[in-house]
Design a protein around this motif. Structure first.
Motif, PDB file in Angstrom:
ATOM      1  N   THR A   3       0.801  -1.223   0.000  1.00  0.00           N
ATOM      2  CA  THR A   3       0.000   0.000   0.000  1.00  0.00           C
ATOM      3  C   THR A   3       0.839   1.281   0.000  1.00  0.00           C
ATOM      4  O   THR A   3       0.494   2.243  -0.660  1.00  0.00           O
ATOM      5  N   ASP A   4       1.946   1.301   0.742  1.00  0.00           N
ATOM      6  CA  ASP A   4       2.746   2.528   0.826  1.00  0.00           C
ATOM      7  C   ASP A   4       4.257   2.296   0.750  1.00  0.00           C
ATOM      8  O   ASP A   4       5.028   3.210   0.997  1.00  0.00           O
ATOM      9  N   LYS A  56      -7.827   6.946   4.640  1.00  0.00           N
ATOM     10  CA  LYS A  56      -8.782   6.299   3.737  1.00  0.00           C
ATOM     11  C   LYS A  56      -7.977   5.509   2.713  1.00  0.00           C
ATOM     12  O   LYS A  56      -7.136   6.051   2.018  1.00  0.00           O
ATOM     13  N   ARG A  57      -8.243   4.225   2.650  1.00  0.00           N
ATOM     14  CA  ARG A  57      -7.611   3.329   1.681  1.00  0.00           C
ATOM     15  C   ARG A  57      -8.665   2.867   0.692  1.00  0.00           C
ATOM     16  O   ARG A  57      -9.862   3.097   0.870  1.00  0.00           O
ATOM     17  N   ARG A  58      -8.219   2.183  -0.335  1.00  0.00           N
ATOM     18  CA  ARG A  58      -9.141   1.699  -1.359  1.00  0.00           C
ATOM     19  C   ARG A  58     -10.189   0.759  -0.771  1.00  0.00           C
ATOM     20  O   ARG A  58     -11.347   0.787  -1.142  1.00  0.00           O
ATOM     21  N   TYR A  86     -10.853   2.005   5.676  1.00  0.00           N
ATOM     22  CA  TYR A  86     -10.043   2.923   6.469  1.00  0.00           C
ATOM     23  C   TYR A  86      -8.972   2.154   7.219  1.00  0.00           C
ATOM     24  O   TYR A  86      -9.124   0.988   7.542  1.00  0.00           O
ATOM     25  N   GLU A  87      -7.877   2.857   7.515  1.00  0.00           N
ATOM     26  CA  GLU A  87      -6.764   2.252   8.247  1.00  0.00           C
ATOM     27  C   GLU A  87      -6.362   3.187   9.368  1.00  0.00           C
ATOM     28  O   GLU A  87      -6.162   4.380   9.152  1.00  0.00           O
TER      29      GLU A  87
END
Length: 140
Positions: A51-52, A77-79, A82-83
């Motif tokens: 993700t990052d 906000k992730r695809r 939420y994280e």
């Protein structure tokens, strides 16, 4: 007459060359040159998060000491939803360097080191620390 017992210890710099490379400790610094991490593995060899692109440090398999200070919790906000990230920052310059998914340090399975936040050469930024941003021109 009392018995005299003596012992001696021989020290040599040759012992450092005999240490196994896998067992050596690696030291990492913030971009401001503050000492932040000592770990039993090279960060370049550890897996990365998709993700990052953060370095994944297993809290179970790795031995390390992170001297960064706890920071605020951030909700991203992730695809897929939420994280929640509990972040750590450099005590000297406040740069965010790592995060975990649990509130208490090392209580979760992983600690994530942000890509480009740490360097193994004090006073030198890694190549991925600074990203050139191409200016865009707006048409009015």
């Amino acid at each position: 007459m009392p018995k005299i017992v003596s012992s001696s210890v021989v020290s040599s710099s040759d012992h450092a060359a005999q240490n196994d490379q896998a067992k050596s400790l690696h030291v990492y610094y913030c971009l401001c040159s503050e000492f932040l991490l000592v770990i039993d593995a090279d960060l370049r060899q550890l897996p990365r998060r998709r993700t990052d692109n953060s370095v994944i440090v297993s809290n179970v398999r790795r031995t390390y000491k992170l001297t960064a200070e706890a920071d605020d919790c951030v909700l991203l906000k992730r695809r897929d939803g939420y994280e929640k990230q509990f972040r750590y920052h450099c005590p000297r310059c406040n740069l965010t360097v790592a995060y975990e998914m649990n509130e208490h340090r090392k209580s979760g399975p992983y600690t994530y080191i942000l890509d480009g936040a740490l360097t193994n050469i004090q006073g030198s930024a890694p190549p991925n620390a600074i990203i050139d941003v191409v200016p865009t021109t707006s048409k009015a």
